[in-house]
Motif scaffolding. Structure first.
Motif, PDB file in Angstrom:
ATOM      1  N   THR A 274       0.813  -1.218   0.000  1.00  0.00           N
ATOM      2  CA  THR A 274       0.000   0.000   0.000  1.00  0.00           C
ATOM      3  C   THR A 274       0.846   1.268   0.000  1.00  0.00           C
ATOM      4  O   THR A 274       0.639   2.175  -0.810  1.00  0.00           O
ATOM      5  CB  THR A 274      -0.949   0.009   1.211  1.00  0.00           C
ATOM      6  OG1 THR A 274      -1.787  -1.152   1.162  1.00  0.00           O
ATOM      7  CG2 THR A 274      -1.821   1.256   1.196  1.00  0.00           C
ATOM      8  N   ASP A 275       1.831   1.335   0.877  1.00  0.00           N
ATOM      9  CA  ASP A 275       2.656   2.541   0.965  1.00  0.00           C
ATOM     10  C   ASP A 275       3.488   2.734  -0.302  1.00  0.00           C
ATOM     11  O   ASP A 275       3.634   3.860  -0.801  1.00  0.00           O
ATOM     12  CB  ASP A 275       3.578   2.463   2.184  1.00  0.00           C
ATOM     13  CG  ASP A 275       2.819   2.573   3.501  1.00  0.00           C
ATOM     14  OD1 ASP A 275       1.681   3.084   3.476  1.00  0.00           O
ATOM     15  OD2 ASP A 275       3.359   2.150   4.538  1.00  0.00           O
ATOM     16  N   LYS A 278       1.209   3.905  -3.077  1.00  0.00           N
ATOM     17  CA  LYS A 278       0.815   5.299  -2.856  1.00  0.00           C
ATOM     18  C   LYS A 278       1.939   6.238  -3.275  1.00  0.00           C
ATOM     19  O   LYS A 278       1.693   7.273  -3.927  1.00  0.00           O
ATOM     20  CB  LYS A 278       0.468   5.510  -1.384  1.00  0.00           C
ATOM     21  CG  LYS A 278      -0.020   6.926  -1.073  1.00  0.00           C
ATOM     22  CD  LYS A 278      -0.388   7.041   0.406  1.00  0.00           C
ATOM     23  CE  LYS A 278      -0.857   8.460   0.732  1.00  0.00           C
ATOM     24  NZ  LYS A 278      -1.215   8.593   2.165  1.00  0.00           N
ATOM     25  N   SER A 362      -5.827  10.746  -0.845  1.00  0.00           N
ATOM     26  CA  SER A 362      -5.179   9.588  -0.222  1.00  0.00           C
ATOM     27  C   SER A 362      -6.166   8.727   0.564  1.00  0.00           C
ATOM     28  O   SER A 362      -5.970   7.513   0.698  1.00  0.00           O
ATOM     29  CB  SER A 362      -4.046  10.055   0.691  1.00  0.00           C
ATOM     30  OG  SER A 362      -4.528  10.909   1.710  1.00  0.00           O
ATOM     31  N   THR A 363      -7.221   9.337   1.097  1.00  0.00           N
ATOM     32  CA  THR A 363      -8.222   8.561   1.845  1.00  0.00           C
ATOM     33  C   THR A 363      -8.940   7.586   0.921  1.00  0.00           C
ATOM     34  O   THR A 363      -9.132   6.400   1.261  1.00  0.00           O
ATOM     35  CB  THR A 363      -9.240   9.505   2.503  1.00  0.00           C
ATOM     36  OG1 THR A 363      -8.556  10.404   3.383  1.00  0.00           O
ATOM     37  CG2 THR A 363     -10.268   8.709   3.297  1.00  0.00           C
ATOM     38  N   PHE A 365      -7.749   6.477  -1.860  1.00  0.00           N
ATOM     39  CA  PHE A 365      -6.755   5.500  -2.306  1.00  0.00           C
ATOM     40  C   PHE A 365      -6.611   4.379  -1.275  1.00  0.00           C
ATOM     41  O   PHE A 365      -6.597   3.195  -1.628  1.00  0.00           O
ATOM     42  CB  PHE A 365      -5.407   6.184  -2.519  1.00  0.00           C
ATOM     43  CG  PHE A 365      -4.306   5.238  -2.901  1.00  0.00           C
ATOM     44  CD1 PHE A 365      -4.154   4.826  -4.216  1.00  0.00           C
ATOM     45  CD2 PHE A 365      -3.433   4.737  -1.932  1.00  0.00           C
ATOM     46  CE1 PHE A 365      -3.151   3.935  -4.574  1.00  0.00           C
ATOM     47  CE2 PHE A 365      -2.429   3.851  -2.285  1.00  0.00           C
ATOM     48  CZ  PHE A 365      -2.292   3.458  -3.610  1.00  0.00           C
ATOM     49  N   THR A 366      -6.485   4.749  -0.024  1.00  0.00           N
ATOM     50  CA  THR A 366      -6.337   3.744   1.032  1.00  0.00           C
ATOM     51  C   THR A 366      -7.555   2.822   1.083  1.00  0.00           C
ATOM     52  O   THR A 366      -7.426   1.605   1.274  1.00  0.00           O
ATOM     53  CB  THR A 366      -6.141   4.427   2.394  1.00  0.00           C
ATOM     54  OG1 THR A 366      -4.984   5.269   2.332  1.00  0.00           O
ATOM     55  CG2 THR A 366      -5.972   3.408   3.495  1.00  0.00           C
ATOM     56  N   ALA A 367      -8.745   3.394   0.890  1.00  0.00           N
ATOM     57  CA  ALA A 367      -9.959   2.577   0.872  1.00  0.00           C
ATOM     58  C   ALA A 367      -9.946   1.607  -0.308  1.00  0.00           C
ATOM     59  O   ALA A 367     -10.364   0.448  -0.184  1.00  0.00           O
ATOM     60  CB  ALA A 367     -11.193   3.480   0.802  1.00  0.00           C
ATOM     61  N   MET A 369      -7.344   0.298  -1.626  1.00  0.00           N
ATOM     62  CA  MET A 369      -6.376  -0.758  -1.338  1.00  0.00           C
ATOM     63  C   MET A 369      -6.886  -1.710  -0.266  1.00  0.00           C
ATOM     64  O   MET A 369      -6.818  -2.936  -0.427  1.00  0.00           O
ATOM     65  CB  MET A 369      -5.050  -0.137  -0.861  1.00  0.00           C
ATOM     66  CG  MET A 369      -4.348   0.756  -1.884  1.00  0.00           C
ATOM     67  SD  MET A 369      -3.862  -0.074  -3.409  1.00  0.00           S
ATOM     68  CE  MET A 369      -5.170   0.513  -4.492  1.00  0.00           C
ATOM     69  N   ASN A 370      -7.414  -1.173   0.823  1.00  0.00           N
ATOM     70  CA  ASN A 370      -7.782  -1.998   1.968  1.00  0.00           C
ATOM     71  C   ASN A 370      -9.183  -2.599   1.859  1.00  0.00           C
ATOM     72  O   ASN A 370      -9.385  -3.769   2.181  1.00  0.00           O
ATOM     73  CB  ASN A 370      -7.686  -1.181   3.256  1.00  0.00           C
ATOM     74  CG  ASN A 370      -6.265  -0.712   3.520  1.00  0.00           C
ATOM     75  OD1 ASN A 370      -5.305  -1.310   3.040  1.00  0.00           O
ATOM     76  ND2 ASN A 370      -6.114   0.355   4.292  1.00  0.00           N
ATOM     77  N   GLY A 375      -5.143  -3.383  -4.982  1.00  0.00           N
ATOM     78  CA  GLY A 375      -3.694  -3.242  -5.088  1.00  0.00           C
ATOM     79  C   GLY A 375      -3.076  -4.106  -6.165  1.00  0.00           C
ATOM     80  O   GLY A 375      -2.133  -3.688  -6.847  1.00  0.00           O
TER      81      GLY A 375
END
Length: 473
Positions: A274-275, A278, A362-363, A365-367, A369-370, A375
């Protein structure tokens, strides 16, 4: 008698003939000079602007190429980390799964290195003619040794042979206490990759014969594998043996490639990247915004306090920057070839309607991925077949390539610059001629007026004298 009136002083007529000539010349020059000055200013600004565009294009293309690298992938869905990179490293593909793997390297795969018997005459020792045959792993390479050959020339011939070099075999000469030996080494590793040489007296090498060990020290006649035969890597993963002819294991675990470095034990951890994803996505957004904002700035004039345009930008009114912006924006709206992930908006990347730049949430994006587990498809979106980065490079290639649109514009502007320079020189020559012609005319006029004044003064004096005489008679 020479006239006391100096040219251009106006002493004869009382007029400033120099100022008159200057005014007439400036009036004649003004229109053409203004045209040249405006053309030069516009041309200089355009050359500077196009130069900036070329630099921006080069930086953008470099960024897209680096992000799209196949040898150093920037968008893998999973990351593999080793607890001890001195033992082994690992890379993960999008088919990897989360997990921990204990890797024990008991021994590395080794390559073959063989040496011939020693030649007491050194590197210039004569070598008989014939065909030198080199064998390794079922491959056979024949080298014609001609008359007059020496140990050094044989070494050079081996290294110059394309087929031998392509097989990863190279030669050198090592001189020890017994003389000089032909030494062959290979980049191929694993059991059965030992090199053998035959066909030339003195250069025969049995690759299965080990020399130079404690139990078999080197002698002048020793020829064979130095120290040990080539062996496979002895590795276990989670206790399971996975022998390999090389120090790269790419079939032991699906989606993982291990690169063995040294003996020892390490733990490889595979997790969602994830990181890393990003950071790579942010690099793409930054690269896009750098060119989009800079190209836009080249077309926007400066504004005064009332918001009215004052000083034009380098390429204000030029259609080329708009063409570039349209070209790089086009691929953003195209649908990718992924399964679940097909557009940038799913990763939180949208186009700012006011600036034309990209916004990265970024919020979201994280959603993605998770929560949505996208991903594994990011790499396909960016670097897959006809991926976004490939489409971006295609979109700007006609502008950035050598001889492309920007180079053509630069050539055209340089021709215009040369024409303006020639126009200025021609105008300067014409003004110089005009100044000389007018100066002569006005000087002639001034001299004539001066003479007429002198004649009039003489006549007046004569009449005054006659009048005075009449009064006195």
């Amino acid at each position: 008698m020479a006239s006391p009136i100096l040219p251009g002083t106006g002493l004869g007529s009382g007029l400033d003939t120099g100022a008159i000539v200057k005014a007439l010349v400036n009036a004649d020059k003004a229109a053409k000079q203004g045209q040249i000055d405006r053309g030069t200013a516009t041309n200089t600004a355009s050359i500077s602007g196009i130069g900036t565009l070329k630099s921006l294009m080069a930086a953008f293309t470099k960024s897209m190429t680096e992000l799209g690298s196949k040898t150093n992938p920037q968008f893998p869905g999973f990351a593999a980390t080793s607890s001890d990179v001195k033992i082994a490293t690992a890379t993960a593909t999008n088919s990897a799964v989360n997990g921990n793997y204990v890797v024990e390297v008991k021994s590395l795969a080794t390559s073959s290195k063989v040496a011939s018997a020693a030649f007491a005459g050194g590197t210039t020792s004569a070598i008989p003619t014939g065909t030198l045959t080199i064998k390794q792993s079922g491959g056979t390479f024949n080298l014609d040794i001609k008359a007059g050959a020496t140990l050094q020339s044989v070494r050079d011939s081996i290294n110059a042979d394309a087929s031998i070099k392509g097989a990863g075999i190279s030669a050198n000469i090592v001189t020890d206490s017994f003389g000089s030996r032909l030494v062959l080494g290979s980049t191929n590793t694993g059991s059965g990759s030992d090199i053998s040489v035959s066909g030339i007296a003195g250069l025969e090498i049995d690759g299965n014969n080990v020399v130079g060990t404690a139990g078999s020290p080197m002698t002048a006649a020793s020829a064979g594998s130095i120290g040990a035969l080539a062996v496979d890597a002895d590795v276990t993963v989670d206790g399971m043996s996975v022998p390999s002819k090389s120090n790269t294991l790419d079939k032991a675990i699906s989606g993982l490639t291990f690169n063995l470095v040294a003996k020892g034990t390490t733990t490889v951890t595979v997790s969602a990247n994830t990181d890393g994803l990003k950071a790579s996505v942010q690099k793409f957004v930054d690269a896009y915004n750098a060119i989009a904002n800079s190209v836009t700035a080249l077309t926007k004039p400066s504004l005064d306090d009332d918001g009215k345009p004052t000083v034009p930008a380098a390429l204000t009114g030029d259609a080329l920057p708009r063409s570039i912006l349209a070209a790089i924006r086009g691929p953003l709206s195209e649908t990718g070839a992924g399964d679940k992930l097909t557009v940038l908006a799913q990763l939180g990347i949208t186009t700012n309607q006011k600036t034309g730049a990209l916004d990265f949430d970024s919020t979201k994006f994280t959603a993605a991925m998770n929560d949505k587990k996208l991903g594994g498809e990011v790499q396909e979106l960016f670097t897959g077949n006809n991926g976004l980065l490939e489409r971006m490079n295609k979109a700007v290639s006609s502008f950035a390539e050598t001889g492309g649109i920007l180079d053509q514009r630069t050539t055209s502007l340089n021709k215009t610059k040369t024409k303006l320079t020639n126009d200025q020189l021609a105008l300067d020559r014409r003004i110089e001629t005009l100044t000389a012609v007018l100066t002569k005319k006005y000087n002639d006029m001034d001299t004539l007026v001066g003479k007429l004044k002198a004649t009039a003064s003489n006549i007046t004096s004569m009449f005054e004298a006659m009048t005075a005489q009449q009064k006195n008679s």
